[in-house]
Design an enzyme around this catalytic site. Structure first.
Site, mmCIF file in Angstrom:
data_model
loop_
_atom_site.group_PDB
_atom_site.id
_atom_site.type_symbol
_atom_site.label_atom_id
_atom_site.label_comp_id
_atom_site.label_asym_id
_atom_site.label_seq_id
_atom_site.Cartn_x
_atom_site.Cartn_y
_atom_site.Cartn_z
ATOM 1 N N GLY A 84 33.518 44.749 37.277
ATOM 2 C CA GLY A 84 34.823 44.709 37.149
ATOM 3 C C GLY A 84 35.598 44.839 36.094
ATOM 4 O O GLY A 84 34.866 45.170 35.105
ATOM 5 N N GLN A 85 36.810 44.691 35.686
ATOM 6 C CA GLN A 85 37.606 44.800 34.635
ATOM 7 C C GLN A 85 36.947 44.048 33.581
ATOM 8 O O GLN A 85 36.832 44.434 32.281
ATOM 9 C CB GLN A 85 39.088 44.449 34.883
ATOM 10 N N ASP B 50 26.444 43.120 40.504
ATOM 11 C CA ASP B 50 27.623 43.384 41.038
ATOM 12 C C ASP B 50 27.038 43.558 42.820
ATOM 13 O O ASP B 50 25.959 43.922 42.854
ATOM 14 C CB ASP B 50 28.458 44.477 40.605
ATOM 15 N N ILE B 51 28.188 44.005 43.338
ATOM 16 C CA ILE B 51 27.887 44.250 44.811
ATOM 17 C C ILE B 51 27.658 45.494 44.987
ATOM 18 O O ILE B 51 26.811 45.997 45.996
ATOM 19 C CB ILE B 51 29.071 43.429 45.758
ATOM 20 N N ARG B 52 27.885 46.269 44.354
ATOM 21 C CA ARG B 52 27.520 47.933 44.211
ATOM 22 C C ARG B 52 27.081 48.309 42.790
ATOM 23 O O ARG B 52 27.376 47.687 42.048
ATOM 24 C CB ARG B 52 28.987 48.498 44.372
ATOM 25 N N ASP C 215 25.429 39.797 45.863
ATOM 26 C CA ASP C 215 26.619 39.312 46.607
ATOM 27 C C ASP C 215 26.795 37.880 46.011
ATOM 28 O O ASP C 215 25.682 36.907 46.263
ATOM 29 C CB ASP C 215 26.322 39.360 48.033
ATOM 30 N N TYR D 138 45.119 32.990 45.690
ATOM 31 C CA TYR D 138 44.041 33.127 44.400
ATOM 32 C C TYR D 138 44.410 31.937 43.518
ATOM 33 O O TYR D 138 43.518 31.283 42.932
ATOM 34 C CB TYR D 138 44.736 34.543 43.855
ATOM 35 N N LYS E 173 41.949 29.071 42.194
ATOM 36 C CA LYS E 173 41.718 28.693 40.627
ATOM 37 C C LYS E 173 41.528 27.305 40.566
ATOM 38 O O LYS E 173 41.220 26.606 39.702
ATOM 39 C CB LYS E 173 42.412 29.787 40.115
ATOM 40 N N ILE F 61 45.087 40.217 31.899
ATOM 41 C CA ILE F 61 44.133 40.851 30.776
ATOM 42 C C ILE F 61 44.390 42.432 30.931
ATOM 43 O O ILE F 61 44.354 42.991 31.773
ATOM 44 C CB ILE F 61 42.852 40.521 31.072
HETATM 45 N N1 SER Z 1 45.612 39.083 36.369
HETATM 46 C C1 SER Z 1 45.246 38.124 37.325
HETATM 47 C C2 SER Z 1 46.196 38.503 38.689
HETATM 48 O O1 SER Z 1 47.358 39.462 38.284
HETATM 49 C C3 SER Z 1 46.008 36.693 37.059
HETATM 50 O O2 SER Z 1 44.758 36.103 36.796
HETATM 51 O O3 SER Z 1 45.776 38.405 39.899
#
Ligand code: SER
Length: 314
Positions: free
Chosen positions: A12-13, A35-37, A53, A143, A147, A173
């Site tokens: 990921g990023q 990663d999953i892939r 996974d 989300y 968190k 980020i």
């Molecule tokens: N960058 C994330 C989002 O936009 C925030 O943690 O979901």
């Protein structure tokens, strides 16, 4: 002792750049990417790689034992915008993976865990300016709920079972190597790809939506720094506020135009605006600064220059 690290969600990023950095610091053989892939060639060829996974505790444990892993960085997650489309899936991925990793630490198979929280753990009732470390937290996205719950699980496992888990509340980020997917702050990455093409960027947030942001270099440094700090320096076991810069789409566009005068921006607001409106404008990160010496290196102008230079010379 050199740690042996397993990164879940390494493609990921954040995972991809963190893997690269940790491999430089500790040596490639000490950093197992997963990663999953396996579609990130750089990750797969620069050191050990396993398909995992992140919700499968037994699969994680098998790899922990295979390599003698001592630390897990859990970067697999479904972000805010896509999470609103698949609420149950987001909850399942974000929570099951965290509880699996915390349990593996509780059972003493590993001795340290890194798990990121986010500004999404705050909500519409949170004070927006210089949001304190401890404040009202009533998140309105799945989300964000995952968190905030995750933060309390981390704290619980620390208090109850002595698990050494460390966490940062990442702002948006911004990176140029690997794009994010499904976040509300993603516009601030995508905008740079329009800029280098000298085309118009259609922004899904309004021109004055201010959000806390951080350049990837700083995010990776903060992560490495909190994990390298002595355990007694880590006084907060939910998650630390960290901050670097705050800007609106209009301010970012203006900064880019200093380098790319032909770049333009228009606005077409969608459902992500409501999410952005529920998050802070700026963050008070004094606890991270006091406890383990956090301080960012990149301002908006320094970051913009760096990203454009890198993208234009690629
Ligand atoms: N960058 C994330 C989002 O936009 C925030 O943690 O979901």
């Amino acid at each position: 002792m050199i740690p042996t690290i397993l990164i879940l969600g390494a493609g990921g990023q954040i995972g991809s750049e963190l893997t690269e950095k940790l491999r430089t610091i500790y040596g490639s053989n000490h950093v197992i990417a997963s990663d999953i892939r396996n579609n990130n060639t750089q990750l797969v060829t620069s050191g050990p790689f396993e398909i995992i996974d992140a919700t499968d505790k037994e699969a994680i444990l098998t790899i922990v034992k295979k390599y003698g892993v001592t630390q897990i960085y859990l970067l697999a997650a479904m972000l805010s915008a896509v999470g609103e489309k698949f609420p149950q899936k987001a909850w399942n991925l974000n929570m099951t993976s965290l509880l699996a990793v915390l349990d593996i630490a509780k059972e003493k198979h590993i001795n340290q865990v890194y798990w990121p929280s986010s500004i999404a753990a705050f909500g519409p009732t949170t004070p927006k300016i210089n949001t304190p470390q401890q404040t009202i937290m009533e998140p309105s996205t799945v989300y964000g709920i995952s968190k905030l719950s995750g933060e309390f699980w981390c704290n619980y496992y620390h208090e109850k079972y002595g698990v050494d888990v460390r966490s940062l509340r990442y702002p948006g980020i911004i990176s140029w190597k690997t794009k994010p997917g499904g976040g509300t702050t993603d516009y601030a990455v995508d905008i740079f790809f329009s800029a280098i093409e000298q085309t118009n960027f259609e922004c899904f947030l309004s021109k004055d939506s201010c959000l806390p942001m951080m350049y990837m270099e700083d995010a990776v440094d903060a992560t490495v720094q909190i994990m390298q700090a002595k355990s007694e320096q880590i006084k907060i076991r939910t998650s630390y506020n960290v901050s670097a810069m705050n800007f609106t789409p209009k301010e970012l566009a203006k900064e880019i135009q200093q380098h790319v005068p032909k770049f333009s921006i228009t606005y077409k607001i969608d459902y992500r605006q409501v999410i952005a409106d529920s998050w802070p404008d700026s963050i008070d990160d004094s606890k991270a600064r006091e406890d383990w010496g956090w301080s960012p290196n990149y301002t908006l102008s320094k970051m913009t220059k760096d990203i454009l230079e890198n993208l234009l010379t690629q």
